[in-house]
Design an enzyme around this catalytic site. Structure first.
Site, mmCIF file in Angstrom:
data_model
loop_
_atom_site.group_PDB
_atom_site.id
_atom_site.type_symbol
_atom_site.label_atom_id
_atom_site.label_comp_id
_atom_site.label_asym_id
_atom_site.label_seq_id
_atom_site.Cartn_x
_atom_site.Cartn_y
_atom_site.Cartn_z
ATOM 1 N N ASP A 1 26.966 29.245 72.581
ATOM 2 C CA ASP A 1 26.745 29.402 74.012
ATOM 3 C C ASP A 1 26.865 28.018 74.646
ATOM 4 O O ASP A 1 26.224 27.076 74.186
ATOM 5 C CB ASP A 1 25.348 29.988 74.245
ATOM 6 C CG ASP A 1 25.106 30.425 75.672
ATOM 7 O OD1 ASP A 1 25.469 29.678 76.607
ATOM 8 O OD2 ASP A 1 24.535 31.508 75.873
ATOM 9 N N HIS B 1 26.920 41.757 73.849
ATOM 10 C CA HIS B 1 26.766 40.541 73.064
ATOM 11 C C HIS B 1 25.334 40.390 72.561
ATOM 12 O O HIS B 1 24.393 40.895 73.152
ATOM 13 C CB HIS B 1 27.187 39.293 73.841
ATOM 14 C CG HIS B 1 26.505 39.096 75.160
ATOM 15 N ND1 HIS B 1 26.773 39.850 76.276
ATOM 16 C CD2 HIS B 1 25.575 38.187 75.544
ATOM 17 C CE1 HIS B 1 26.039 39.426 77.288
ATOM 18 N NE2 HIS B 1 25.295 38.418 76.863
ATOM 19 N N HIS C 1 22.545 37.490 71.352
ATOM 20 C CA HIS C 1 22.167 36.075 71.370
ATOM 21 C C HIS C 1 21.400 35.775 70.081
ATOM 22 O O HIS C 1 20.433 36.466 69.767
ATOM 23 C CB HIS C 1 21.225 35.770 72.544
ATOM 24 C CG HIS C 1 21.834 35.901 73.888
ATOM 25 N ND1 HIS C 1 22.350 34.827 74.574
ATOM 26 C CD2 HIS C 1 21.997 36.978 74.700
ATOM 27 C CE1 HIS C 1 22.803 35.242 75.752
ATOM 28 N NE2 HIS C 1 22.604 36.544 75.845
#
Length: 129
Positions: free
Chosen positions: A29, A93, A95
């Site tokens: 990220d 998605h 994390h």
């Protein structure tokens, strides 16, 4: 219109790639909660995590687990947390966030890293895959 993640999958936007296979991609990220914050995505653009067909969903979880194990070996942390949230990108998605304190899961405090730091994290995680 393609999501930013689809553009990353297609190579239209660069990323700090950790790993990929024919169905999934893991990359750092660029606005991380903590050093090593990684996103795991299906390459197929699907808006919501629970819209993913069962086989692909289970594959994403297995892929994410593999990345999390490598992250925990590469980044000093107490554990790797997982969150499935986010309205900002219409592409499912996961994390993965190396955690030393709970604030790192709140998506409010961000860390800044240099290009060299991102690249070093990629190499460290890849060496543990």
């Amino acid at each position: 219109m393609s999501s930013i993640f689809t553009k990353i999958v297609l190579g239209e936007i660069p990323c700090y790639k950790i790993a990929e296979d024919d169905k999934f991609l893991a990359f750092l990220d660029v606005n991380p909660n903590a050093k090593g914050h990684t996103l795991c995505i299906p390459k197929q653009e699907i808006n919501k995590i629970f819209d993913i067909e069962d086989e692909l969903y289970l594959g994403l979880m297995q892929f994410s687990k593999k990345i999390a194990v490598a992250l925990e070996k590469a980044i000093p942390c107490k554990r790797v947390g997982m969150a499935v949230i986010g309205l900002e990108v219409p592409h499912a998605h996961v994390h993965l966030i190396p955690l030393n304190e709970m604030d790192e899961m709140r998506f409010q405090n961000k860390v800044s890293l240099t290009k060299e730091e991102f690249e070093a994290i990629v190499k460290a995680v890849q060496s543990n895959l």
